[in-house]
Motif scaffolding. Structure first.
Motif, PDB file in Angstrom:
ATOM      1  N   ALA A 104     -20.954  -2.360 -31.771  1.00 20.10           N
ATOM      2  CA  ALA A 104     -20.891  -3.703 -31.182  1.00 20.10           C
ATOM      3  C   ALA A 104     -20.573  -3.611 -29.693  1.00 20.10           C
ATOM      4  N   GLU A 105     -21.240  -4.415 -28.888  1.00 18.78           N
ATOM      5  CA  GLU A 105     -20.979  -4.533 -27.449  1.00 18.78           C
ATOM      6  C   GLU A 105     -20.247  -5.852 -27.248  1.00 18.78           C
ATOM      7  N   LEU A 106     -18.952  -5.781 -27.001  1.00 23.61           N
ATOM      8  CA  LEU A 106     -18.128  -6.986 -26.903  1.00 23.61           C
ATOM      9  C   LEU A 106     -17.445  -7.028 -25.537  1.00 23.61           C
ATOM     10  N   ARG A 107     -18.209  -7.325 -24.518  1.00 25.02           N
ATOM     11  CA  ARG A 107     -17.690  -7.357 -23.154  1.00 25.02           C
ATOM     12  C   ARG A 107     -16.913  -8.650 -22.898  1.00 25.02           C
ATOM     13  N   GLU A 108     -15.816  -8.502 -22.179  1.00 21.30           N
ATOM     14  CA  GLU A 108     -14.979  -9.627 -21.748  1.00 21.30           C
ATOM     15  C   GLU A 108     -14.444 -10.463 -22.905  1.00 21.30           C
ATOM     16  N   ILE A 109     -14.199  -9.819 -24.023  1.00 25.51           N
ATOM     17  CA  ILE A 109     -13.669 -10.522 -25.192  1.00 25.51           C
ATOM     18  C   ILE A 109     -12.137 -10.541 -25.136  1.00 25.51           C
ATOM     19  N   ASN A 110     -11.560 -11.617 -25.599  1.00 25.56           N
ATOM     20  CA  ASN A 110     -10.106 -11.758 -25.668  1.00 25.56           C
ATOM     21  C   ASN A 110      -9.678 -11.541 -27.114  1.00 25.56           C
ATOM     22  N   LEU A 111      -9.047 -10.401 -27.366  1.00 24.94           N
ATOM     23  CA  LEU A 111      -8.567 -10.067 -28.704  1.00 24.94           C
ATOM     24  C   LEU A 111      -7.047  -9.940 -28.724  1.00 24.94           C
ATOM     25  N   THR A 112      -6.391 -10.685 -27.861  1.00 27.08           N
ATOM     26  CA  THR A 112      -4.929 -10.623 -27.769  1.00 27.08           C
ATOM     27  C   THR A 112      -4.289 -11.031 -29.087  1.00 27.08           C
ATOM     28  N   ARG A 113      -3.350 -10.219 -29.549  1.00 31.00           N
ATOM     29  CA  ARG A 113      -2.573 -10.453 -30.766  1.00 31.00           C
ATOM     30  C   ARG A 113      -3.433 -10.477 -32.032  1.00 31.00           C
ATOM     31  N   ASP A 114      -4.650  -9.957 -31.983  1.00 31.35           N
ATOM     32  CA  ASP A 114      -5.490  -9.901 -33.176  1.00 31.35           C
ATOM     33  C   ASP A 114      -5.028  -8.787 -34.102  1.00 31.35           C
TER      34      ASP A 114
END
Length: 75
Positions: free
Chosen positions: A30-40
């Protein structure tokens, strides 16, 4: 949330997924640029071959990345 929903929402332009439970998701290549995964919660997830260029990301204590890579922005 499962991998399919995450990828669909990401493809539709959504980038903010703070605090989402993503346990055991398969995000191979997966190419997940500029994703916010904070506290995931990514425990048990397979990120082999996945690529992240992220703006807001905190790694849990352990994620088995396999062949994956995480690219953090400078600064």
């Amino acid at each position: 949330m499962d991998a399919e929903e995450l990828l669909q929402r990401y493809a539709a332009g959504e980038r903010d997924f703070p605090g989402v439970r993503l346990r055991g998701v398969f995000l191979d290549r997966a190419e997940l640029r500029e994703i916010n995964l904070t506290r995931d919660d990514l425990s048990g997830s397979d990120l082999s071959g996945a690529s992240f260029q992220v703006s807001n990301f905190r790694l849990p204590e352990y994620i088995p990345l396999g062949g994956g890579r995480i690219i953090l922005p400078d600064g």
